[in-house]
Design a protein around this motif. Sequence first.
Motif, PDB file in Angstrom:
ATOM      1  N   VAL A 218       0.845  -1.204   0.000  1.00  0.00           N
ATOM      2  CA  VAL A 218       0.000   0.000   0.000  1.00  0.00           C
ATOM      3  C   VAL A 218       0.877   1.250   0.000  1.00  0.00           C
ATOM      4  O   VAL A 218       0.618   2.212  -0.737  1.00  0.00           O
ATOM      5  CB  VAL A 218      -0.949   0.013   1.215  1.00  0.00           C
ATOM      6  CG1 VAL A 218      -1.627   1.382   1.346  1.00  0.00           C
ATOM      7  CG2 VAL A 218      -2.013  -1.067   1.078  1.00  0.00           C
ATOM      8  N   ALA A 219       1.935   1.244   0.820  1.00  0.00           N
ATOM      9  CA  ALA A 219       2.837   2.404   0.890  1.00  0.00           C
ATOM     10  C   ALA A 219       3.537   2.640  -0.441  1.00  0.00           C
ATOM     11  O   ALA A 219       3.681   3.788  -0.899  1.00  0.00           O
ATOM     12  CB  ALA A 219       3.863   2.196   2.002  1.00  0.00           C
ATOM     13  N   VAL A 220       3.964   1.558  -1.093  1.00  0.00           N
ATOM     14  CA  VAL A 220       4.629   1.681  -2.404  1.00  0.00           C
ATOM     15  C   VAL A 220       3.658   2.248  -3.441  1.00  0.00           C
ATOM     16  O   VAL A 220       4.022   3.126  -4.244  1.00  0.00           O
ATOM     17  CB  VAL A 220       5.177   0.310  -2.869  1.00  0.00           C
ATOM     18  CG1 VAL A 220       5.709   0.408  -4.305  1.00  0.00           C
ATOM     19  CG2 VAL A 220       6.280  -0.166  -1.937  1.00  0.00           C
ATOM     20  N   ILE A 221       2.408   1.773  -3.415  1.00  0.00           N
ATOM     21  CA  ILE A 221       1.388   2.269  -4.341  1.00  0.00           C
ATOM     22  C   ILE A 221       1.125   3.754  -4.106  1.00  0.00           C
ATOM     23  O   ILE A 221       1.009   4.549  -5.054  1.00  0.00           O
ATOM     24  CB  ILE A 221       0.077   1.466  -4.196  1.00  0.00           C
ATOM     25  CG1 ILE A 221       0.253   0.025  -4.695  1.00  0.00           C
ATOM     26  CG2 ILE A 221      -1.072   2.140  -4.939  1.00  0.00           C
ATOM     27  CD1 ILE A 221       0.524  -0.102  -6.168  1.00  0.00           C
ATOM     28  N   GLU A 222       1.039   4.164  -2.836  1.00  0.00           N
ATOM     29  CA  GLU A 222       0.785   5.575  -2.505  1.00  0.00           C
ATOM     30  C   GLU A 222       1.912   6.467  -3.026  1.00  0.00           C
ATOM     31  O   GLU A 222       1.664   7.525  -3.618  1.00  0.00           O
ATOM     32  CB  GLU A 222       0.640   5.760  -0.994  1.00  0.00           C
ATOM     33  CG  GLU A 222      -0.583   5.103  -0.386  1.00  0.00           C
ATOM     34  CD  GLU A 222      -1.877   5.834  -0.704  1.00  0.00           C
ATOM     35  OE1 GLU A 222      -1.870   6.785  -1.504  1.00  0.00           O
ATOM     36  OE2 GLU A 222      -2.912   5.430  -0.150  1.00  0.00           O
ATOM     37  N   PHE A 223       3.149   6.061  -2.806  1.00  0.00           N
ATOM     38  CA  PHE A 223       4.290   6.869  -3.267  1.00  0.00           C
ATOM     39  C   PHE A 223       4.386   6.872  -4.784  1.00  0.00           C
ATOM     40  O   PHE A 223       4.778   7.875  -5.388  1.00  0.00           O
ATOM     41  CB  PHE A 223       5.594   6.349  -2.651  1.00  0.00           C
ATOM     42  CG  PHE A 223       5.906   6.941  -1.308  1.00  0.00           C
ATOM     43  CD1 PHE A 223       6.612   8.129  -1.205  1.00  0.00           C
ATOM     44  CD2 PHE A 223       5.468   6.327  -0.154  1.00  0.00           C
ATOM     45  CE1 PHE A 223       6.889   8.691   0.034  1.00  0.00           C
ATOM     46  CE2 PHE A 223       5.741   6.866   1.100  1.00  0.00           C
ATOM     47  CZ  PHE A 223       6.454   8.056   1.199  1.00  0.00           C
ATOM     48  N   THR A 224       4.029   5.755  -5.403  1.00  0.00           N
ATOM     49  CA  THR A 224       4.020   5.693  -6.868  1.00  0.00           C
ATOM     50  C   THR A 224       3.000   6.676  -7.439  1.00  0.00           C
ATOM     51  O   THR A 224       3.280   7.411  -8.397  1.00  0.00           O
ATOM     52  CB  THR A 224       3.687   4.266  -7.346  1.00  0.00           C
ATOM     53  OG1 THR A 224       4.652   3.355  -6.844  1.00  0.00           O
ATOM     54  CG2 THR A 224       3.675   4.190  -8.866  1.00  0.00           C
ATOM     55  N   ASP A 225       1.800   6.701  -6.822  1.00  0.00           N
ATOM     56  CA  ASP A 225       0.767   7.634  -7.281  1.00  0.00           C
ATOM     57  C   ASP A 225       1.199   9.074  -7.068  1.00  0.00           C
ATOM     58  O   ASP A 225       0.905   9.953  -7.883  1.00  0.00           O
ATOM     59  CB  ASP A 225      -0.550   7.367  -6.552  1.00  0.00           C
ATOM     60  CG  ASP A 225      -1.673   8.247  -7.082  1.00  0.00           C
ATOM     61  OD1 ASP A 225      -2.143   7.981  -8.203  1.00  0.00           O
ATOM     62  OD2 ASP A 225      -2.051   9.211  -6.397  1.00  0.00           O
ATOM     63  N   LEU A 226       1.909   9.321  -5.977  1.00  0.00           N
ATOM     64  CA  LEU A 226       2.407  10.671  -5.707  1.00  0.00           C
ATOM     65  C   LEU A 226       3.356  11.128  -6.808  1.00  0.00           C
ATOM     66  O   LEU A 226       3.289  12.266  -7.289  1.00  0.00           O
ATOM     67  CB  LEU A 226       3.112  10.690  -4.351  1.00  0.00           C
ATOM     68  CG  LEU A 226       3.707  12.032  -3.890  1.00  0.00           C
ATOM     69  CD1 LEU A 226       2.612  13.074  -3.710  1.00  0.00           C
ATOM     70  CD2 LEU A 226       4.472  11.850  -2.580  1.00  0.00           C
ATOM     71  N   LEU A 227       4.230  10.231  -7.243  1.00  0.00           N
ATOM     72  CA  LEU A 227       5.169  10.560  -8.316  1.00  0.00           C
ATOM     73  C   LEU A 227       4.450  10.798  -9.641  1.00  0.00           C
ATOM     74  O   LEU A 227       4.795  11.704 -10.399  1.00  0.00           O
ATOM     75  CB  LEU A 227       6.203   9.431  -8.471  1.00  0.00           C
ATOM     76  CG  LEU A 227       7.174   9.239  -7.303  1.00  0.00           C
ATOM     77  CD1 LEU A 227       8.055   8.019  -7.537  1.00  0.00           C
ATOM     78  CD2 LEU A 227       8.046  10.481  -7.116  1.00  0.00           C
ATOM     79  N   PHE A 228       3.426   9.986  -9.924  1.00  0.00           N
ATOM     80  CA  PHE A 228       2.697  10.150 -11.180  1.00  0.00           C
ATOM     81  C   PHE A 228       1.834  11.410 -11.173  1.00  0.00           C
ATOM     82  O   PHE A 228       1.534  11.958 -12.234  1.00  0.00           O
ATOM     83  CB  PHE A 228       1.840   8.919 -11.461  1.00  0.00           C
ATOM     84  CG  PHE A 228       2.575   7.856 -12.209  1.00  0.00           C
ATOM     85  CD1 PHE A 228       2.598   7.845 -13.594  1.00  0.00           C
ATOM     86  CD2 PHE A 228       3.278   6.880 -11.532  1.00  0.00           C
ATOM     87  CE1 PHE A 228       3.290   6.868 -14.291  1.00  0.00           C
ATOM     88  CE2 PHE A 228       3.974   5.895 -12.215  1.00  0.00           C
ATOM     89  CZ  PHE A 228       3.987   5.887 -13.597  1.00  0.00           C
ATOM     90  N   ALA A 229       1.428  11.853  -9.975  1.00  0.00           N
ATOM     91  CA  ALA A 229       0.656  13.096  -9.886  1.00  0.00           C
ATOM     92  C   ALA A 229       1.482  14.283 -10.367  1.00  0.00           C
ATOM     93  O   ALA A 229       0.942  15.286 -10.828  1.00  0.00           O
ATOM     94  CB  ALA A 229       0.185  13.329  -8.449  1.00  0.00           C
ATOM     95  N   VAL A 230       2.808  14.156 -10.279  1.00  0.00           N
ATOM     96  CA  VAL A 230       3.701  15.220 -10.756  1.00  0.00           C
ATOM     97  C   VAL A 230       3.541  15.408 -12.263  1.00  0.00           C
ATOM     98  O   VAL A 230       3.721  16.501 -12.797  1.00  0.00           O
ATOM     99  CB  VAL A 230       5.169  14.884 -10.404  1.00  0.00           C
ATOM    100  CG1 VAL A 230       6.125  15.905 -10.992  1.00  0.00           C
ATOM    101  CG2 VAL A 230       5.346  14.825  -8.887  1.00  0.00           C
ATOM    102  N   ASP A 231       3.184  14.337 -12.989  1.00  0.00           N
ATOM    103  CA  ASP A 231       2.904  14.425 -14.429  1.00  0.00           C
ATOM    104  C   ASP A 231       1.478  14.888 -14.692  1.00  0.00           C
ATOM    105  O   ASP A 231       1.244  15.823 -15.465  1.00  0.00           O
ATOM    106  CB  ASP A 231       3.093  13.052 -15.092  1.00  0.00           C
ATOM    107  CG  ASP A 231       4.542  12.761 -15.406  1.00  0.00           C
ATOM    108  OD1 ASP A 231       5.377  13.663 -15.220  1.00  0.00           O
ATOM    109  OD2 ASP A 231       4.841  11.632 -15.813  1.00  0.00           O
ATOM    110  N   SER A 232       0.513  14.211 -14.057  1.00  0.00           N
ATOM    111  CA  SER A 232      -0.883  14.402 -14.423  1.00  0.00           C
ATOM    112  C   SER A 232      -1.465  15.735 -13.946  1.00  0.00           C
ATOM    113  O   SER A 232      -2.245  16.358 -14.670  1.00  0.00           O
ATOM    114  CB  SER A 232      -1.736  13.247 -13.886  1.00  0.00           C
ATOM    115  OG  SER A 232      -1.694  13.195 -12.477  1.00  0.00           O
ATOM    116  N   ILE A 233      -1.105  16.178 -12.749  1.00  0.00           N
ATOM    117  CA  ILE A 233      -1.673  17.429 -12.234  1.00  0.00           C
ATOM    118  C   ILE A 233      -1.247  18.635 -13.070  1.00  0.00           C
ATOM    119  O   ILE A 233      -2.089  19.453 -13.462  1.00  0.00           O
ATOM    120  CB  ILE A 233      -1.329  17.634 -10.750  1.00  0.00           C
ATOM    121  CG1 ILE A 233      -1.923  16.506  -9.904  1.00  0.00           C
ATOM    122  CG2 ILE A 233      -1.841  18.975 -10.251  1.00  0.00           C
ATOM    123  CD1 ILE A 233      -3.424  16.370  -9.998  1.00  0.00           C
ATOM    124  N   PRO A 234       0.070  18.800 -13.380  1.00  0.00           N
ATOM    125  CA  PRO A 234       0.443  19.921 -14.257  1.00  0.00           C
ATOM    126  C   PRO A 234      -0.276  19.881 -15.608  1.00  0.00           C
ATOM    127  O   PRO A 234      -0.601  20.920 -16.174  1.00  0.00           O
ATOM    128  CB  PRO A 234       1.954  19.736 -14.437  1.00  0.00           C
ATOM    129  CG  PRO A 234       2.389  19.048 -13.200  1.00  0.00           C
ATOM    130  CD  PRO A 234       1.265  18.109 -12.865  1.00  0.00           C
TER     131      PRO A 234
END
Length: 328
Positions: A218-234
């Motif tokens: 779960v922690a790995v998935i959360e951090f992975t999503d955090l990194l991908f948010a750097v692409d998708s949010i901008p």
Amino acid sequence: MEYLKDEGYALIGFAIIVLALLAIDLLVFNKEAHKVSTKEALNWSIVWIGIGLLFGLYVYWDFGLEKASQYYSAFLIEKALSVDNLFVFILVFKFFKVPDKYQHKVLFYGILGAIIMRAIFIFFGVTLIELTFIEPFYLFGIELHINIILTMFGIFLFYAGIKTWKQDEEVEDKKDFSKSLGTKLIHKLFRVDPKYHGEKFFVRINGKRFATQLLVVVAVIEFTDLLFAVDSIPAIFAISNDPVILYTSNIFAILGLRALYFLLANSFEMFHYLQHGISFILIFIGFKMIISAAYHFPSYISLSVVFGILLISIIASWNRYKSLHSNS
């Protein structure tokens, strides 16, 4: 003031809908841990995408065509970029050997974390963008309205699109997620038993409390999503500066990620060219943000381009899949 009042009602209604859907999904349809079949994943994908599209009709009815075009554009972009995220989730589950019947719970908590993180990113980002406009000036007879953050985002997304096109799938498949920040954090905070104990995140062994391998995932998935948010949010900031439109479209796009994940995991070969489509979308959005100082693409053009790229990549993937299987 009337628009802000309508936005407030929209957010309240949106929050009620999301909480109700999450409760129904977790407590009714997925109360018991089980392996999600392709048919179930397809049905739920249709349901979640349908709900997101219906909310867009509400946006059109209450706020007009321009806002609806912004909503659908942001929805499609987030949905497309999330697919890249899901490919990494497949690798994470494979690396940690997560039993099929527990994957849904991991993704459920991943979605909850994403809902909170996206809210912070979007509302903070909109505020930051509003504060970073440079005084308009003329260059070669063209009036420029430069925003420092949007320009930086544009350059980053343009580069990310090129990098995504060149991404080596074999290298991605060999990633060592035992060294990820999520794994290190859980191991630093708790004793970890490297086994699965049903759906439990914590267990007692010889009187001592241990985190299970499921919590690590779960922690790995959360951090992975955090990194991908750097692409998708901008990327969605190129579509609109309305936090309500951005947040609602973003959340409706990620709510269906669990079902979409199982659909992708069970039919991986059918989406071969989707990564290339995502690459083109990132390049287009990056270019759009870079030139936004001089020219603003109408929302319906952004919607048409993103939809067209997705459609072409899906058709090309399907034709490749049929060709391979007809020759085998």
